[in-house]
Design a protein around this motif. Structure first.
Motif, PDB file in Angstrom:
ATOM      1  N   UNK A   1     -38.084 -62.154  15.157  1.00 16.02           N
ATOM      2  CA  UNK A   1     -37.981 -61.406  13.901  1.00 16.02           C
ATOM      3  C   UNK A   1     -37.104 -62.196  12.946  1.00 16.02           C
ATOM      4  N   UNK A   2     -37.130 -61.795  11.666  1.00 16.15           N
ATOM      5  CA  UNK A   2     -36.225 -62.380  10.687  1.00 16.15           C
ATOM      6  C   UNK A   2     -36.866 -63.366   9.730  1.00 16.15           C
ATOM      7  N   UNK A   3     -38.152 -63.641   9.889  1.00 15.14           N
ATOM      8  CA  UNK A   3     -38.807 -64.547   8.965  1.00 15.14           C
ATOM      9  C   UNK A   3     -38.998 -63.913   7.595  1.00 15.14           C
ATOM     10  N   UNK A   4     -39.453 -64.743   6.642  1.00 19.34           N
ATOM     11  CA  UNK A   4     -39.697 -64.229   5.306  1.00 19.34           C
ATOM     12  C   UNK A   4     -39.855 -65.352   4.310  1.00 19.34           C
ATOM     13  N   UNK A   5     -39.846 -64.961   3.037  1.00 10.54           N
ATOM     14  CA  UNK A   5     -39.960 -65.913   1.923  1.00 10.54           C
ATOM     15  C   UNK A   5     -38.573 -66.159   1.350  1.00 10.54           C
ATOM     16  N   UNK A   6     -38.215 -67.422   1.194  1.00  8.32           N
ATOM     17  CA  UNK A   6     -36.901 -67.775   0.673  1.00  8.32           C
ATOM     18  C   UNK A   6     -37.044 -68.985  -0.243  1.00  8.32           C
TER      19      UNK A   6
ATOM     20  N   UNK B   1     -31.457 -64.629  21.287  1.00 11.73           N
ATOM     21  CA  UNK B   1     -31.119 -65.950  20.757  1.00 11.73           C
ATOM     22  C   UNK B   1     -31.330 -65.924  19.257  1.00 11.73           C
ATOM     23  N   UNK B   2     -30.475 -66.629  18.534  1.00 10.52           N
ATOM     24  CA  UNK B   2     -30.528 -66.660  17.080  1.00 10.52           C
ATOM     25  C   UNK B   2     -30.744 -68.096  16.591  1.00 10.52           C
ATOM     26  N   UNK B   3     -31.352 -68.203  15.425  1.00 11.02           N
ATOM     27  CA  UNK B   3     -31.448 -69.480  14.735  1.00 11.02           C
ATOM     28  C   UNK B   3     -31.020 -69.250  13.294  1.00 11.02           C
ATOM     29  N   UNK B   4     -29.816 -69.693  12.957  1.00 10.55           N
ATOM     30  CA  UNK B   4     -29.329 -69.609  11.586  1.00 10.55           C
ATOM     31  C   UNK B   4     -29.818 -70.839  10.842  1.00 10.55           C
ATOM     32  N   UNK B   5     -30.559 -70.610   9.767  1.00 15.28           N
ATOM     33  CA  UNK B   5     -31.156 -71.703   9.011  1.00 15.28           C
ATOM     34  C   UNK B   5     -30.577 -71.716   7.605  1.00 15.28           C
ATOM     35  N   UNK B   6     -29.875 -72.772   7.264  1.00 14.46           N
ATOM     36  CA  UNK B   6     -29.268 -72.928   5.939  1.00 14.46           C
ATOM     37  C   UNK B   6     -29.887 -74.112   5.218  1.00 14.46           C
ATOM     38  N   UNK B   7     -29.668 -74.164   3.921  1.00 12.77           N
ATOM     39  CA  UNK B   7     -30.174 -75.274   3.094  1.00 12.77           C
ATOM     40  C   UNK B   7     -31.656 -75.520   3.362  1.00 12.77           C
ATOM     41  N   UNK B   8     -32.424 -74.466   3.338  1.00 10.62           N
ATOM     42  CA  UNK B   8     -33.841 -74.563   3.686  1.00 10.62           C
ATOM     43  C   UNK B   8     -34.605 -75.391   2.677  1.00 10.62           C
TER      44      UNK B   8
ATOM     45  N   UNK C   1     -44.361 -65.297  17.280  1.00 13.00           N
ATOM     46  CA  UNK C   1     -44.106 -66.068  16.072  1.00 13.00           C
ATOM     47  C   UNK C   1     -43.697 -65.215  14.888  1.00 13.00           C
ATOM     48  N   UNK C   2     -42.947 -65.836  13.974  1.00 15.33           N
ATOM     49  CA  UNK C   2     -42.546 -65.193  12.719  1.00 15.33           C
ATOM     50  C   UNK C   2     -42.684 -66.231  11.605  1.00 15.33           C
ATOM     51  N   UNK C   3     -43.260 -65.815  10.476  1.00 17.43           N
ATOM     52  CA  UNK C   3     -43.553 -66.742   9.381  1.00 17.43           C
ATOM     53  C   UNK C   3     -42.301 -66.989   8.544  1.00 17.43           C
ATOM     54  N   UNK C   4     -42.035 -68.264   8.272  1.00 18.20           N
ATOM     55  CA  UNK C   4     -40.978 -68.670   7.354  1.00 18.20           C
ATOM     56  C   UNK C   4     -41.635 -69.473   6.232  1.00 18.20           C
ATOM     57  N   UNK C   5     -41.426 -69.033   5.002  1.00 18.75           N
ATOM     58  CA  UNK C   5     -41.981 -69.734   3.847  1.00 18.75           C
ATOM     59  C   UNK C   5     -40.846 -70.078   2.894  1.00 18.75           C
ATOM     60  N   UNK C   6     -40.716 -71.363   2.601  1.00 22.25           N
ATOM     61  CA  UNK C   6     -39.673 -71.834   1.687  1.00 22.25           C
ATOM     62  C   UNK C   6     -40.377 -72.335   0.429  1.00 22.25           C
ATOM     63  N   UNK C   7     -40.221 -71.588  -0.639  1.00 23.77           N
ATOM     64  CA  UNK C   7     -40.950 -71.906  -1.861  1.00 23.77           C
ATOM     65  C   UNK C   7     -40.246 -71.287  -3.048  1.00 23.77           C
ATOM     66  N   UNK C   8     -40.336 -71.979  -4.184  1.00 18.84           N
ATOM     67  CA  UNK C   8     -39.793 -71.412  -5.422  1.00 18.84           C
ATOM     68  C   UNK C   8     -40.873 -70.648  -6.176  1.00 18.84           C
TER      69      UNK C   8
END
Length: 134
Positions: A7-12, A79-86, A127-134
């Motif tokens: 869990x925890x994915x999203x658009x950033x 388990x966690x995955x902290x993701x910065x500066x994506x 799976x969880x979707x992570x999208x990095x977009x402006x």
């Protein structure tokens, strides 16, 4: 076999942060090393970061070292995955994986045969979707 749910994915936006969680059930959690993998459209699944069963050892691939932090709470079977500066290139579906016997965390994360080994001997989350977009 252990059952995993991410869990925890999203658009950033680029430069932003997300924290992914991987919750386990069905088998003693502290028997397993855990890895985070990701798969972008049209690409093969690749390892991102792995952590030992005790949490005392970690491994990061070069593309995320210094930006991502993996941790685990065995009391919470998570388990966690902290993701910065994506970055946009971090976009993909993120999967967590469990494996009881690993030679090294680097091998679990980066060996070309790792996904096949995990499919045969371990467990994958959905799976969880992570999208990095402006």
């Amino acid at each position: 076999q252990v059952h995993l749910v991410e869990s925890g994915g999203g658009l950033v936006q680029p430069g932003g942060s997300l924290r992914l969680s991987c919750a386990a059930s069905g088998s003693p959690f502290n028997y397993y090393a855990i890895g985070w993998f990701r798969q972008a459209p049209g690409k093969e699944r690749e390892g991102v970061s792995c952590i030992s069963n005790s949490g005392g050892s970690t491994y990061y691939t070069d593309s995320v070292r210094g930006r991502f932090t993996i941790s685990r709470d065995n009391a919470k079977d998570t388990v966690y995955l902290q993701m910065n500066s994506l970055k946009p290139e971090d976009t993909g579906v993120y999967y967590c994986a469990a494996l009881k016997r690993v030679t090294t965390l680097q091998a679990m994360c980066t060996a070309p045969t790792a996904p096949t080994t995990i499919s045969r001997l371990g467990s994958w989350g959905q799976g969880t979707q992570v999208t990095v977009s402006s």
